[in-house]
Design a protein around this motif. Structure first.
Motif, PDB file in Angstrom:
ATOM      1  N   ALA A  35       0.857  -0.931   0.063  1.00 18.49           N
ATOM      2  CA  ALA A  35      -0.103   0.018   0.178  1.00 18.49           C
ATOM      3  C   ALA A  35       0.881   1.251  -0.058  1.00 18.49           C
ATOM      4  N   VAL A  36       0.526   2.412  -0.396  1.00 17.65           N
ATOM      5  CA  VAL A  36       1.005   3.537  -0.558  1.00 17.65           C
ATOM      6  C   VAL A  36       1.341   4.169   0.575  1.00 17.65           C
ATOM      7  N   VAL A  37       2.305   4.517   0.996  1.00 19.66           N
ATOM      8  CA  VAL A  37       2.546   5.353   2.405  1.00 19.66           C
ATOM      9  C   VAL A  37       2.696   6.907   2.071  1.00 19.66           C
ATOM     10  N   ARG A  38       3.731   7.028   1.076  1.00 22.39           N
ATOM     11  CA  ARG A  38       4.106   8.397   0.898  1.00 22.39           C
ATOM     12  C   ARG A  38       3.948   8.491  -0.684  1.00 22.39           C
ATOM     13  N   TRP A  39       3.587   9.627  -1.332  1.00 24.89           N
ATOM     14  CA  TRP A  39       3.608   9.843  -2.873  1.00 24.89           C
ATOM     15  C   TRP A  39       3.998  11.399  -2.877  1.00 24.89           C
ATOM     16  N   THR A  40       4.996  11.339  -3.755  1.00 28.99           N
ATOM     17  CA  THR A  40       5.463  12.540  -4.208  1.00 28.99           C
ATOM     18  C   THR A  40       4.789  13.253  -5.345  1.00 28.99           C
ATOM     19  N   ALA A  41       5.133  14.766  -5.449  1.00 29.78           N
ATOM     20  CA  ALA A  41       4.671  15.539  -6.365  1.00 29.78           C
ATOM     21  C   ALA A  41       4.975  15.164  -7.939  1.00 29.78           C
ATOM     22  N   THR A  42       6.224  14.591  -7.993  1.00 28.65           N
ATOM     23  CA  THR A  42       6.470  13.921  -9.382  1.00 28.65           C
ATOM     24  C   THR A  42       5.685  12.600  -9.486  1.00 28.65           C
ATOM     25  N   ALA A  43       5.614  11.979  -8.562  1.00 30.24           N
ATOM     26  CA  ALA A  43       4.440  10.788  -8.939  1.00 30.24           C
ATOM     27  C   ALA A  43       3.143  11.394  -9.346  1.00 30.24           C
ATOM     28  N   GLN A  44       2.698  12.418  -8.496  1.00 27.50           N
ATOM     29  CA  GLN A  44       1.407  13.085  -9.055  1.00 27.50           C
ATOM     30  C   GLN A  44       1.659  13.409 -10.562  1.00 27.50           C
ATOM     31  N   ASP A  45       2.517  14.037 -10.925  1.00 30.29           N
ATOM     32  CA  ASP A  45       2.787  14.704 -12.295  1.00 30.29           C
ATOM     33  C   ASP A  45       2.865  13.446 -13.195  1.00 30.29           C
ATOM     34  N   LEU A  46       3.336  12.194 -12.896  1.00 28.14           N
ATOM     35  CA  LEU A  46       3.376  11.278 -13.645  1.00 28.14           C
ATOM     36  C   LEU A  46       2.246  10.449 -13.890  1.00 28.14           C
ATOM     37  N   THR A  47       1.118  10.293 -13.020  1.00 25.64           N
ATOM     38  CA  THR A  47      -0.021   9.541 -12.984  1.00 25.64           C
ATOM     39  C   THR A  47      -1.402  10.437 -12.901  1.00 25.64           C
ATOM     40  N   GLY A  48      -0.970  11.618 -12.476  1.00 27.55           N
ATOM     41  CA  GLY A  48      -2.250  12.410 -12.231  1.00 27.55           C
ATOM     42  C   GLY A  48      -2.988  12.184 -11.303  1.00 27.55           C
ATOM     43  N   VAL A  49      -2.598  11.409 -10.130  1.00 31.07           N
ATOM     44  CA  VAL A  49      -3.346  11.127  -9.176  1.00 31.07           C
ATOM     45  C   VAL A  49      -2.643  11.799  -7.839  1.00 31.07           C
ATOM     46  N   THR A  50      -3.542  12.350  -7.070  1.00 33.51           N
ATOM     47  CA  THR A  50      -2.849  13.060  -5.706  1.00 33.51           C
ATOM     48  C   THR A  50      -2.512  12.065  -4.615  1.00 33.51           C
TER      49      THR A  50
END
Length: 801
Positions: A35-50
């Protein structure tokens, strides 16, 4: 080499460069269940998911399809590829890598689009390949042009490793570093790459030895397009430039060597191409016989090889005392390298070998440049003959000769040898042709009772070509003189051979004392026969023009006829000059047409100029203009006290081009007259009693002239000639005596019957007259005129009056 640094990291963590190559790299932290614990802004840029939308959810929910290695549990593999859903519905192919977080069940996942990862991998492979090249130096310079990273190792550049922060001035001489930094600074400021720019540089550790670098540079930028430095590739282009110089040298040899057919000029062209482009000093030595056009000897081994210096280069070099133009090469020792050279091999001598070749330091010092360290000798070998050698020195700090340079010199020597051999063969053929021409032409000057003459001849091409132009001055009986000028069609040996045949024929016919028009008619028939004998295709090349004139110093009259030849120019004693108005007939190649004679009176001291059309034809004027120029020049140059040969040479120099396209011939004749006191005439009565009177008259005249020693023989000659004229000729008849260096006795009558010498039988009462005349005189003959003939006899006078 640090490849990551070349990909974009500065050696200074706080520098302006930053980690721009990792911009866009997505990162996430997963727990042990995936499960996702932390999510970076670059990951959000890659997938569009916050982060709010994804944290706490299994990362598998973001995957468009589940790979096999993720179906067996929540644990992520160490690396792989997966397809992710973007919020907008698109599918993204990414490459990922997992890193376990020490002391925790969590792990870090790094991901980037697969195409970006492939680009980085290819770039890294390219950089690794470039970095491993020994002769390609890669350097990254910051905005201050200090070296940040480089693959330069010991042995590269100046032999020392380049430390980070080093400026180019720490490696190169100050002036060269400044020039190279100017190139890099321009790339940094403009962003325009520099591609394969050649720079001459010198290392600080060895400033006397220049090197050539091919420099390519481009600007480095961060993710926002801001300049962060310059990447430069430095390639040692010495081999490339050497190859290019070798090609240029071979091309220049092909273009420059062989343009001349002079042996020395060809050798000099060869030396000028070689030095200083190939070596510091170059000498071409040739066998002595080659200068004359002959084949060299085949002597092998040491000793006096009869070699002479033909060319030196550069011209302003300081040469040893024993090397000079035209100088002889001293005897050589029987050295093994000399034998190799004589068998066609290009050899390289060290200084010690070269000294040994000349038998020791003492004789070698006269031919060895002081600072020479290597010498290459390439034989000039062509068509089975060794014509000489090319000798090239490297001096001072120049590099020694290499094996590929020896191969290049062998090719140069081969081409040069062919050019020199062509010049040698031309020299031989030209020498033979000129010798033939000289043998065929008459003496340059003559001095007779009728005139003094001087002839000058200039071959086409300033002496490089020969042709069929000729002149002649033929002494005839009764003190007369025949003057001839002719021009055979064409050039070369065939024209010279035809000229010789025509000149011999004219001399033979002149001895028969034919009139000018009849002589030209006979010569025209001969030219037709020569044309018929010519090989197929050569009939049209047999042709000639000719002017034939006969001057009689007793009557001071000149009779002439022309076969298509330009008119002679008359220069009177007062200085006025004018062409003679004659009616030229057709050239000698046209037979069957009559020729007209022209007779003019010439006072003593008159100059008659005969010439060929090469003297009056030039590219900048027509024949009429050329004739006017010749007439004016003769009027200005023909002065009473000036020698005719000097006048002729001056006229040719002033009227003919430096390299004329046609031969030019000029014959000058200054006329003389036999004084009236040296001639005597007596009309012969038409009866045999006149024979006795003729003897008495001749005896009185010889006594008056003081020629008593010729009384007896002259009385017999006069008796026989007058008897024949009365018996076999027709009146009127005349007896004439002429005194000069010979005594001429002439009997003229109005009959055209040809006298004939015959041997009388013992019982014959007559038939011995001409036989006696032939025995008593030096020579005798008969000439025919219009409705008359003259029989003459000559006797030599020991002391001319």
């Amino acid at each position: 080499m640090n490849v990551n640094a070349i990909n974009g990291y500065s050696s200074d963590p706080g520098g302006a460069g930053g980690a721009y190559s990792l911009d866009g790299l997505a990162a996430a932290v997963l727990d042990g269940r995936g499960a996702v614990v932390r999510w970076t802004a670059t990951a959000q840029d890659l997938t569009g998911v916050t982060a709010e939308e994804v944290c706490g959810r299994p990362v598998r929910e973001l995957m468009a399809d589940l790979p096999d290695d993720l179906r067996n549990g929540p644990k992520m593999p160490a690396s792989g590829r997966v397809r992710l859903r973007h919020r907008c519905g698109d599918v993204i192919d990414v490459t990922f890598r997992t890193i376990e977080v020490e002391g925790s069940a969590e792990f870090l996942v790094l991901a980037a689009p697969t195409h970006s990862v492939a680009d980085h991998e290819q770039g890294a492979a390219l950089l690794r390949a470039l970095s491993s090249q020994d002769r390609i130096t890669i350097a990254l310079h910051d905005t201050d042009l200090a070296t940040v990273q480089t693959n330069a190792t010991r042995g590269a550049l100046d032999g020392r490793p380049v430390q980070p922060g080093t400026r180019l001035s720490g490696v190169l001489c100050a002036e060269d570093a400044e020039d190279l930094e100017a190139v890099l600074r321009q790339v940094l400021q403009t962003g325009v790459p520099a591609v394969r720019r050649n720079q001459q540089v010198r290392w600080r550790q060895d400033p006397a030895r220049p090197h050539t670098l091919s420099v390519s540079a481009f600007r480095l930028e961060d993710g926002k397009g801001r300049p962060t430095g310059v990447a430069a590739l430095y390639i040692d282009s010495a081999d490339e430039l050497r190859t290019r110089r070798h090609l240029d040298l071979a091309r220049e040899v092909a273009e420059r060597v062989g343009a001349s057919l002079d042996v020395v000029r060809t050798a000099q062209d060869l030396a000028d191409v070689i030095a200083p482009a190939f070596g510091d000093l170059a000498v071409v030595v040739l066998a002595h016989s080659v200068f004359e056009g002959d084949e060299p000897s085949r002597q092998v081994g040491g000793g006096d090889l009869h070699l002479r210096t033909a060319a030196l280069a550069p011209a302003d070099a300081v040469w040893p005392a024993g090397i000079r133009h035209g100088g002889l090469v001293p005897p050589l020792s029987d050295h093994p390298l000399l034998r190799s050279s004589q068998h066609g091999k290009t050899v390289v001598y060290g200084r010690e070998d070269f000294v040994a070749l000349f038998g020791g330091p003492q004789p070698a010092q006269y031919v060895l440049p002081e600072d020479a360290h290597t010498v290459m000798v390439a034989p000039l070998y062509a068509r089975g003959l060794t014509l000489g050698d090319i000798v090239v020195w490297r001096t001072g700090r120049s590099d020694p000769f290499t094996e590929d340079e020896a191969d290049l010199m062998k090719q140069i020597a081969s081409r040069g040898a062919l050019a020199i051999d062509n010049a040698r063969r031309y020299t031989r053929e030209h020498r033979a042709a000129v010798a033939l021409q000289e043998r065929l032409l008459p003496p340059a000057t003559t001095d007779t009772a009728a005139a003094e003459t001087a002839g000058v001849y200039l071959p086409a091409g300033g002496g490089a070509d020969i042709s069929g132009d000729w002149y002649d001055a033929i002494a005839l009986p009764s003190l007369r003189l025949a003057l001839v000028a002719g021009d055979v069609v064409g050039h070369g040996m065939p024209a010279s051979a035809t000229m010789g045949r025509l000149r011999a024929a004219i001399q033979t016919l002149a001895d028969l004392e034919m009139e000018p028009d009849e002589l030209l008619t006979r010569i025209a028939d001969l030219v037709q026969r020569l044309a018929a004998e010519a090989p197929p295709g050569g009939h049209d090349s047999i042709g000639a023009t000719c002017l034939y004139a006969v001057y009689d110093p007793v009557t001071q009259r000149c009779t002439m006829a022309s076969a298509g030849h330009p008119p002679p120019v008359l220069v009177r004693p007062g200085g006025s000059a004018e062409p003679v108005g004659i009616s030229p007939g057709p050239p000698l190649s046209v037979s069957g047409m009559p020729y007209e004679t022209t007779t003019i009176d010439l006072e003593p001291g008159t100059i008659l100029a005969l010439y060929t059309d090469g003297l009056i034809e030039r590219g900048d004027r027509d024949i009429d203009q050329g004739l006017r120029c010749l007439t004016d020049a003769l009027a200005a140059s023909c002065r009473p006290g000036r020698a005719l040969d000097e006048t002729g040479r001056a006229l040719l120099a002033g009227l003919v081009d430096q390299m004329p396209r046609d031969d030019a011939t000029l014959l000058l004749a200054r006329t003389r007259a036999v004084p009236a006191k040296n001639t005597a005439h007596w009309e012969i009565p038409a009866n045999l009693a006149a024979v006795c009177e003729a003897r008495e008259w001749a005896a009185r005249q010889l006594t008056l002239w003081g020629l008593n020693d010729l009384l007896f023989t002259t009385e017999l000659i006069v008796s026989e000639l007058v008897t024949n004229a009365i018996r076999y000729g027709r009146p009127p008849a005349e007896l004439r005596l002429i005194r000069h260096n010979v005594l001429v006795c002439e009997v003229t009558d109005s009959s055209s019957t040809q006298p004939r010498l015959r041997r009388a039988r013992t019982t014959d009462e007559g038939g011995r007259g001409l036989f006696l005349v032939a025995q008593l005189g030096t020579r005798w003959g008969c000439r025919h005129g219009q409705n008359r003939k003259t029989i003459w006899s000559e006797q030599h006078i020991d002391c001319p009056r």
